[in-house]
Motif scaffolding. Sequence first.
Motif, PDB file in Angstrom:
ATOM      1  N   SER A 120      14.820  48.583 -51.966  1.00  0.00           N
ATOM      2  CA  SER A 120      15.297  49.961 -52.011  1.00  0.00           C
ATOM      3  C   SER A 120      16.807  49.987 -52.174  1.00  0.00           C
ATOM      4  O   SER A 120      17.523  49.185 -51.570  1.00  0.00           O
ATOM      5  CB  SER A 120      14.931  50.709 -50.728  1.00  0.00           C
ATOM      6  N   GLY A 121      17.262  50.934 -52.993  1.00  0.00           N
ATOM      7  CA  GLY A 121      18.683  51.201 -53.143  1.00  0.00           C
ATOM      8  C   GLY A 121      18.954  52.639 -52.759  1.00  0.00           C
ATOM      9  O   GLY A 121      18.082  53.327 -52.224  1.00  0.00           O
ATOM     10  N   ASP A 122      20.150  53.114 -53.061  1.00  0.00           N
ATOM     11  CA  ASP A 122      20.505  54.494 -52.739  1.00  0.00           C
ATOM     12  C   ASP A 122      19.619  55.498 -53.464  1.00  0.00           C
ATOM     13  O   ASP A 122      19.169  56.480 -52.888  1.00  0.00           O
ATOM     14  CB  ASP A 122      21.958  54.777 -53.121  1.00  0.00           C
ATOM     15  N   GLN A 123      19.397  55.267 -54.756  1.00  0.00           N
ATOM     16  CA  GLN A 123      18.696  56.265 -55.563  1.00  0.00           C
ATOM     17  C   GLN A 123      17.512  55.692 -56.319  1.00  0.00           C
ATOM     18  O   GLN A 123      16.942  56.360 -57.166  1.00  0.00           O
ATOM     19  CB  GLN A 123      19.669  56.890 -56.556  1.00  0.00           C
ATOM     20  N   GLU A 124      17.131  54.450 -56.019  1.00  0.00           N
ATOM     21  CA  GLU A 124      16.043  53.823 -56.753  1.00  0.00           C
ATOM     22  C   GLU A 124      15.262  52.894 -55.845  1.00  0.00           C
ATOM     23  O   GLU A 124      15.823  52.273 -54.942  1.00  0.00           O
ATOM     24  CB  GLU A 124      16.607  53.040 -57.940  1.00  0.00           C
TER      25      GLU A 124
END
Length: 142
Positions: A120-124
Amino acid sequence: MNDTQDTVPGDAESPSPDLVQVVLGECSPADADAVFGLLREHFDSDRDGDAPHQTDETEAERRPAVWTGAFRAPRTPDSVSGVLLSGPVTADLQGGPQAVGHVRATLESAFDVSVQGKASGDQEVELQLRLTGADRGRPGPG
């Protein structure tokens, strides 16, 4: 990350948090078509009616195949039928967290799903699933 914008053909050229890239592998063309057919029933797609296929190669020339498609998933469908598969399918999902969640929920309604990996990333979100379901559902196309 990536400076390109993801769109489904026919849409305005704008980024979308609803877009999920789906990559299927380690499966037959018929099983890939069954999974994409299910997703096309519930989400707009860049695949239209394009069914996965393999070229006429001899067994020795065949390389592992993968199939890709982009799906706009703004919501989880209300009702999803189970789908039969002849074997397991590896599905890699990449996109906005909510959209990936909608596609995952749809796949979990139609198949037995196990999570193989997640990042997981900030927006993806990137998610790898293993789909099975040979014991229930309706036969896939083909």
